[in-house]
Design a protein around this motif. Structure first.
Motif, short mmCIF file in Angstrom:
data_model
loop_
_atom_site.label_atom_id
_atom_site.label_comp_id
_atom_site.label_asym_id
_atom_site.label_seq_id
_atom_site.Cartn_x
_atom_site.Cartn_y
_atom_site.Cartn_z
N MET A 1 0.97 -1.14 0.38
CA MET A 1 0.14 -0.64 -0.25
C MET A 1 0.34 1.16 -0.01
O MET A 1 0.69 2.42 -0.92
CB MET A 1 -0.74 0.14 1.75
N ARG A 2 1.82 1.24 0.99
CA ARG A 2 2.86 2.18 0.56
C ARG A 2 3.31 2.28 -0.32
O ARG A 2 3.86 3.67 -0.36
CB ARG A 2 3.45 2.56 1.39
N ILE A 3 3.91 2.05 -0.90
CA ILE A 3 4.02 1.57 -2.36
C ILE A 3 2.77 2.79 -3.72
O ILE A 3 3.73 3.62 -4.29
CB ILE A 3 4.92 0.59 -3.26
N ALA A 4 2.45 2.30 -3.44
CA ALA A 4 1.07 2.17 -4.50
C ALA A 4 1.33 4.44 -3.99
O ALA A 4 1.12 5.10 -5.08
CB ALA A 4 0.08 1.94 -3.96
N THR A 5 0.74 4.38 -2.70
CA THR A 5 0.77 5.86 -2.08
C THR A 5 1.75 6.47 -2.54
O THR A 5 1.73 8.07 -3.35
CB THR A 5 0.96 5.86 -0.75
N VAL A 6 3.07 6.60 -2.61
CA VAL A 6 4.01 7.42 -3.46
C VAL A 6 4.47 7.40 -4.51
O VAL A 6 4.36 8.13 -5.08
CB VAL A 6 5.67 6.48 -2.48
N LEU A 7 4.05 6.10 -5.64
CA LEU A 7 3.96 6.57 -6.90
C LEU A 7 3.22 7.04 -7.28
O LEU A 7 2.98 8.03 -8.30
CB LEU A 7 4.15 5.04 -7.44
N LEU A 8 1.99 7.05 -6.25
CA LEU A 8 0.37 8.09 -7.10
C LEU A 8 1.00 9.41 -6.76
O LEU A 8 0.47 10.60 -7.24
CB LEU A 8 -0.33 7.82 -6.45
N ALA A 9 1.77 10.30 -5.63
CA ALA A 9 2.99 10.74 -5.02
C ALA A 9 3.13 11.83 -6.43
O ALA A 9 3.40 12.68 -6.40
CB ALA A 9 3.07 11.34 -3.96
#
Length: 71
Positions: A1-9
């Motif tokens: 989940m953290r990876i997806a959040t950073v990539l979206l940012a």
């Protein structure tokens, strides 16, 4: 989940209106190098925060997938 959040940012940062020059982030990971180019950074975002986020995501991927790293 953290990876997806950073990539979206990071994708959102890339969608910002372009500034005078793109921002480049480089580093080493998993026995190779990486390079991330962002069109522009909002004034409220520090380069160090973006570099730290990129390195953190790549470290998380390495921990999850590495067969060599005992962490």
């Amino acid at each position: 989940m953290r990876i997806a959040t950073v990539l979206l940012a990071l994708l959102a940062l890339g969608a910002c209106s372009p500034g005078p020059s793109p921002e480049q982030f480089d580093g080493r990971t998993m026995g190779t190098t990486y390079s991330v180019t962002v069109a522009s950074l909002p004034r409220a975002v520090r380069r160090e925060a973006i570099q730290s986020a990129i390195d953190g995501v790549l470290d998380e991927v390495n921990r999850a997938l590495s067969t060599y790293d005992p962490r």
